[in-house]
Design a protein around this motif. Structure first.
Motif, PDB file in Angstrom:
ATOM      1  N   VAL A   1      19.613   0.520   0.138  1.00  0.00           N
ATOM      2  CA  VAL A   1      18.879   0.394   1.731  1.00  0.00           C
ATOM      3  C   VAL A   1      17.717  -0.514   1.684  1.00  0.00           C
ATOM      4  O   VAL A   1      16.930  -0.566   1.139  1.00  0.00           O
ATOM      5  CB  VAL A   1      18.612   1.709   2.203  1.00  0.00           C
ATOM      6  CG1 VAL A   1      18.064   1.591   3.508  1.00  0.00           C
ATOM      7  CG2 VAL A   1      19.566   2.836   2.091  1.00  0.00           C
ATOM      8  N   ASP A   2      17.907  -1.858   2.230  1.00  0.00           N
ATOM      9  CA  ASP A   2      16.882  -2.581   2.344  1.00  0.00           C
ATOM     10  C   ASP A   2      15.652  -2.229   3.432  1.00  0.00           C
ATOM     11  O   ASP A   2      15.181  -2.915   4.324  1.00  0.00           O
ATOM     12  CB  ASP A   2      17.365  -3.950   2.907  1.00  0.00           C
ATOM     13  CG  ASP A   2      18.012  -3.951   3.885  1.00  0.00           C
ATOM     14  OD1 ASP A   2      18.657  -2.799   4.507  1.00  0.00           O
ATOM     15  OD2 ASP A   2      18.503  -5.142   4.718  1.00  0.00           O
ATOM     16  N   ARG A   3      15.137  -1.059   3.139  1.00  0.00           N
ATOM     17  CA  ARG A   3      14.195  -0.579   3.916  1.00  0.00           C
ATOM     18  C   ARG A   3      12.870  -0.211   2.869  1.00  0.00           C
ATOM     19  O   ARG A   3      13.282   0.638   2.019  1.00  0.00           O
ATOM     20  CB  ARG A   3      14.482   0.688   4.803  1.00  0.00           C
ATOM     21  CG  ARG A   3      15.462   0.493   5.819  1.00  0.00           C
ATOM     22  CD  ARG A   3      15.305  -0.601   6.720  1.00  0.00           C
ATOM     23  NE  ARG A   3      13.938  -0.287   7.650  1.00  0.00           N
ATOM     24  CZ  ARG A   3      14.043   0.336   8.901  1.00  0.00           C
ATOM     25  NH1 ARG A   3      15.075   0.499   9.191  1.00  0.00           N
ATOM     26  NH2 ARG A   3      12.975   0.376   9.325  1.00  0.00           N
ATOM     27  N   GLY A   4      11.764  -0.533   3.089  1.00  0.00           N
ATOM     28  CA  GLY A   4      10.536  -0.355   2.165  1.00  0.00           C
ATOM     29  C   GLY A   4       9.533   0.249   2.744  1.00  0.00           C
ATOM     30  O   GLY A   4       9.405   0.026   3.894  1.00  0.00           O
ATOM     31  N   LEU A   5       8.607   0.558   1.939  1.00  0.00           N
ATOM     32  CA  LEU A   5       7.413   1.189   2.496  1.00  0.00           C
ATOM     33  C   LEU A   5       6.263   0.327   3.007  1.00  0.00           C
ATOM     34  O   LEU A   5       5.463   0.721   4.244  1.00  0.00           O
ATOM     35  CB  LEU A   5       6.593   1.929   1.164  1.00  0.00           C
ATOM     36  CG  LEU A   5       5.134   2.765   1.184  1.00  0.00           C
ATOM     37  CD1 LEU A   5       5.634   3.730   2.365  1.00  0.00           C
ATOM     38  CD2 LEU A   5       4.517   2.955  -0.026  1.00  0.00           C
ATOM     39  N   PRO A   6       6.091  -0.912   2.593  1.00  0.00           N
ATOM     40  CA  PRO A   6       5.249  -1.712   3.479  1.00  0.00           C
ATOM     41  C   PRO A   6       5.593  -1.929   5.166  1.00  0.00           C
ATOM     42  O   PRO A   6       4.916  -1.792   5.870  1.00  0.00           O
ATOM     43  CB  PRO A   6       5.407  -3.095   2.809  1.00  0.00           C
ATOM     44  CG  PRO A   6       6.093  -2.646   1.448  1.00  0.00           C
ATOM     45  CD  PRO A   6       6.711  -1.573   1.477  1.00  0.00           C
ATOM     46  N   ALA A   7       6.885  -1.768   5.249  1.00  0.00           N
ATOM     47  CA  ALA A   7       7.275  -1.948   6.482  1.00  0.00           C
ATOM     48  C   ALA A   7       6.939  -0.867   7.536  1.00  0.00           C
ATOM     49  O   ALA A   7       6.658  -0.791   8.630  1.00  0.00           O
ATOM     50  CB  ALA A   7       9.051  -2.006   6.919  1.00  0.00           C
ATOM     51  N   VAL A   8       6.974   0.461   6.732  1.00  0.00           N
ATOM     52  CA  VAL A   8       6.513   1.757   7.378  1.00  0.00           C
ATOM     53  C   VAL A   8       5.002   1.571   7.777  1.00  0.00           C
ATOM     54  O   VAL A   8       4.350   1.731   8.913  1.00  0.00           O
ATOM     55  CB  VAL A   8       6.585   2.916   6.717  1.00  0.00           C
ATOM     56  CG1 VAL A   8       6.109   4.132   7.365  1.00  0.00           C
ATOM     57  CG2 VAL A   8       8.159   3.071   6.428  1.00  0.00           C
ATOM     58  N   VAL A   9       4.198   1.109   6.828  1.00  0.00           N
ATOM     59  CA  VAL A   9       2.613   1.041   7.001  1.00  0.00           C
ATOM     60  C   VAL A   9       2.427   0.010   8.131  1.00  0.00           C
ATOM     61  O   VAL A   9       1.389   0.423   8.966  1.00  0.00           O
ATOM     62  CB  VAL A   9       2.166   0.414   5.576  1.00  0.00           C
ATOM     63  CG1 VAL A   9       0.636   0.284   5.891  1.00  0.00           C
ATOM     64  CG2 VAL A   9       2.252   1.774   4.563  1.00  0.00           C
ATOM     65  N   VAL A  10       3.029  -1.068   8.189  1.00  0.00           N
ATOM     66  CA  VAL A  10       2.848  -2.107   9.081  1.00  0.00           C
ATOM     67  C   VAL A  10       3.247  -1.598  10.396  1.00  0.00           C
ATOM     68  O   VAL A  10       2.715  -1.720  11.577  1.00  0.00           O
ATOM     69  CB  VAL A  10       3.841  -3.460   8.964  1.00  0.00           C
ATOM     70  CG1 VAL A  10       3.486  -4.217  10.202  1.00  0.00           C
ATOM     71  CG2 VAL A  10       3.294  -4.292   7.797  1.00  0.00           C
ATOM     72  N   GLY A  11       4.250  -0.776  10.639  1.00  0.00           N
ATOM     73  CA  GLY A  11       4.823  -0.125  11.790  1.00  0.00           C
ATOM     74  C   GLY A  11       3.798   0.888  12.433  1.00  0.00           C
ATOM     75  O   GLY A  11       3.345   1.022  13.176  1.00  0.00           O
ATOM     76  N   ILE A  12       3.117   1.659  11.376  1.00  0.00           N
ATOM     77  CA  ILE A  12       2.267   2.530  11.932  1.00  0.00           C
ATOM     78  C   ILE A  12       0.968   1.880  12.203  1.00  0.00           C
ATOM     79  O   ILE A  12       0.240   2.284  13.392  1.00  0.00           O
ATOM     80  CB  ILE A  12       1.804   3.433  10.676  1.00  0.00           C
ATOM     81  CG1 ILE A  12       3.025   4.587  10.430  1.00  0.00           C
ATOM     82  CG2 ILE A  12       0.586   4.383  10.793  1.00  0.00           C
ATOM     83  CD1 ILE A  12       2.884   4.980   9.145  1.00  0.00           C
ATOM     84  N   VAL A  13       0.538   0.738  11.715  1.00  0.00           N
ATOM     85  CA  VAL A  13      -0.627   0.108  11.863  1.00  0.00           C
ATOM     86  C   VAL A  13      -0.588  -0.392  13.171  1.00  0.00           C
ATOM     87  O   VAL A  13      -1.444  -0.398  14.234  1.00  0.00           O
ATOM     88  CB  VAL A  13      -1.017  -1.114  11.187  1.00  0.00           C
ATOM     89  CG1 VAL A  13      -2.207  -1.875  11.504  1.00  0.00           C
ATOM     90  CG2 VAL A  13      -1.418  -0.382   9.669  1.00  0.00           C
ATOM     91  N   VAL A  14       0.600  -1.025  13.801  1.00  0.00           N
ATOM     92  CA  VAL A  14       1.006  -1.743  15.169  1.00  0.00           C
ATOM     93  C   VAL A  14       1.093  -0.728  16.122  1.00  0.00           C
ATOM     94  O   VAL A  14       0.320  -0.779  17.077  1.00  0.00           O
ATOM     95  CB  VAL A  14       2.381  -2.470  14.992  1.00  0.00           C
ATOM     96  CG1 VAL A  14       2.827  -2.804  16.302  1.00  0.00           C
ATOM     97  CG2 VAL A  14       2.070  -3.717  14.018  1.00  0.00           C
TER      98      VAL A  14
END
Length: 293
Positions: free
Chosen positions: A189-202
């Motif tokens: 699955v091309d879903r990673g932890l950095p994306a979650v962190v960015v989404g939370i910050v936004v």
């Protein structure tokens, strides 16, 4: 063997989100869904009711057709009736929070079993059909939390804020995964932890800016609400991607003649996006009321 291997690889790539449902497409769909709901809220209670009904209708159609759900005609009818009933009940008893949806679900559950019984000789994959319809009903009724929240104090600000945090958090997460998805939660699955962190910050940034003038959400609490609902949305989105990657819907036995994917496959990104937005609403409702009480 070479042809089969290539087809299998292409099919796996498509299901993992890099083919028919790329991250940029999902990011745009997230922003569109959020824009419809936030725009409806700005137009008032009736505007949000119409926007919610539109999203519910799209969710029912895209979910039923996109997942290849067994018993599609009955599922469309049950989903549509549930959406209409819960919208009417929530509008009439808006002071009761999510309580009116219990009555709708109470009626919908026996209807689900009646639906399976009347399928007759085509009654196959009953458990799958029941499970898919149950998830659909939960998402449809979950969306009405925005209508309840809109009628509370400062609801004209709260609803657009939480919707924007959800939609923008999801969009930022997908955009990040499009360029950098490592470390991944699952190799397939091309879903990673950095994306979650960015989404939370936004999401946190949107909540902080949008709710800073409401006394109950000063001192960083608005940012906490935005970050929390964005985290829920991002994690649900990852779950949807994981489920799609490991789904058997695209197996050769369920594909169209000639190796093409089922016709409803193009609706799966819409279904995944709207399902994620809808199931994130209860978290926003609970957090807002917990911090403002």
């Amino acid at each position: 063997m070479t042809v089969d291997s290539s087809a299998s690889t292409a099919m796996q790539s498509d299901r993992s989100g890099t083919g028919s449902a790329p991250h940029l497409q999902l990011a745009v769909l997230s922003l569109l869904a959020g824009g419809v709901l936030a725009g409806g809220s700005y137009l008032g209670d009736i505007g949000l009711l119409v926007a919610t009904a539109v999203v519910q209708a799209l969710l029912v159609v895209s979910w039923v057709l996109g997942t290849g759900l067994p018993g599609r005609t009955g599922a469309l009818a049950i989903g549509g009736l549930a959406a209409a009933a819960v919208d009417a009940a929530t509008t009439h008893w808006h002071d009761s929070g999510y309580s009116p949806v219990l009555g709708v679900l109470g009626v919908a559950i026996p209807l689900m079993f009646v639906h399976q019984l009347i399928r007759g000789v085509v009654r196959a994959r009953v458990v799958e059909s029941l499970a898919d319809i149950t998830v659909l009903l939960l998402a449809v009724v979950a969306l009405t939390g925005l209508m309840v929240l809109r009628r509370q104090g400062d609801g004209n600000v709260l609803v657009p804020a939480v919707v924007a945090a959800i939609a923008a958090g999801m969009a930022a997460s997908h955009v990040t995964d499009a360029g950098w998805s490592a470390p991944r939660f699952d190799p397939a699955v091309d879903r990673g932890l950095p994306a979650v962190v960015v989404g939370i910050v936004v999401g946190g940034g949107i909540g902080l800016l949008a709710l800073r003038r409401i006394i109950d959400f000063t001192g960083g609490r608005g940012g906490f609400v935005g970050a929390a609902v964005a985290a829920v949305a991002c994690l649900l989105s990852i779950g949807a991607t994981f489920s799609g990657t490991h789904s058997t819907l695209d197996a050769p036995t369920s594909a169209e003649p000639g190796g093409a994917l089922p016709r409803g496959a193009r609706l799966r990104p819409v279904a995944a996006t709207l399902m994620t937005v809808a199931l994130s609403v209860p978290a926003a409702y609970v957090l807002v009321n917990a911090l403002s009480s």
